[in-house]
Design an enzyme around this catalytic site. Structure first.
Site, short mmCIF file in Angstrom:
data_model
loop_
_atom_site.label_atom_id
_atom_site.label_comp_id
_atom_site.label_asym_id
_atom_site.label_seq_id
_atom_site.Cartn_x
_atom_site.Cartn_y
_atom_site.Cartn_z
N HIS A 61 0.10 1.44 -1.95
CA HIS A 61 -0.70 2.65 -2.16
C HIS A 61 -0.36 3.66 -1.07
O HIS A 61 0.05 3.29 0.03
CB HIS A 61 -2.19 2.33 -2.10
N GLU A 63 -2.21 5.40 0.92
CA GLU A 63 -2.97 5.26 2.17
C GLU A 63 -2.50 4.05 2.97
O GLU A 63 -2.37 4.12 4.20
CB GLU A 63 -4.47 5.13 1.88
#
Ligand SMILES: [Zn+2]
Length: 165
Positions: A61, A63
């Site tokens: 992902h 993040e």
């Protein structure tokens, strides 16, 4: 440089940048998510986008990719003063990574409930229905978490994406 007189405008500018990163991820064949890390003066230290599909890694992902890069950088010891901007509310996995990193503040645009409501999205992505603020509520008050509504701009990287998956 920081537009210190108007932190809300600065948040908006950085979130618009994360939408560009999300569109870039989509253009390279990944999912439309982007994130960046800014220092206490508002200068951008790192950017990351989703690489789940091209790296064949369900944990890639935006993040978590950003936390990995930050942990491997010269900024790793000073993350408390940084802010992560992310195009979409971090998931539970990313919330854990952010918490471990010590990043001091998170600002996100699109709430996960709005992502889940997009046609096809919840059929494609396994989502844990726990808001990040709730997931990290038992911590030490870090990171500070702020939802900055961005209206239509937050949805733009996702338009016509999830239905086609
Ligand atoms: Zn995540």
């Amino acid at each position: 440089m920081r537009s210190a007189d108007d932190p809300v405008a600065e948040d908006r500018t950085h979130l618009l940048h994360t939408f560009d990163l999300a569109r870039a991820a989509r253009a390279q064949g990944d999912r439309p998510f982007g994130a960046l890390l800014a220092d206490a003066d508002g200068a951008i230290l790192l950017t990351a986008n989703n690489t789940e599909i091209t790296k064949r890694d369900v944990t890639a992902h935006a993040e978590t990719n950003l936390v990995r890069a930050a942990s491997d950088s010269r900024w790793a010891s000073t993350l408390e003063g940084t802010t992560m901007y992310t195009s979409t509310e971090p998931c539970l996995m990313c919330a854990g990574a952010i918490y471990l990193s010590g990043i001091g503040r998170v600002v996100y645009a699109l709430p996960s409930r709005d992502l889940a409501a997009l046609p096809g999205a919840s059929d494609t992505v396994r989502m844990v229905p726990v808001p990040i603020a709730q997931a990290l509520a038992t911590g030490d008050g870090r990171p500070q978490i702020r939802h900055h509504p961005m209206g239509h701009a937050a949805f733009d990287p996702h338009l016509e994406y999830w239905k086609a998956q």
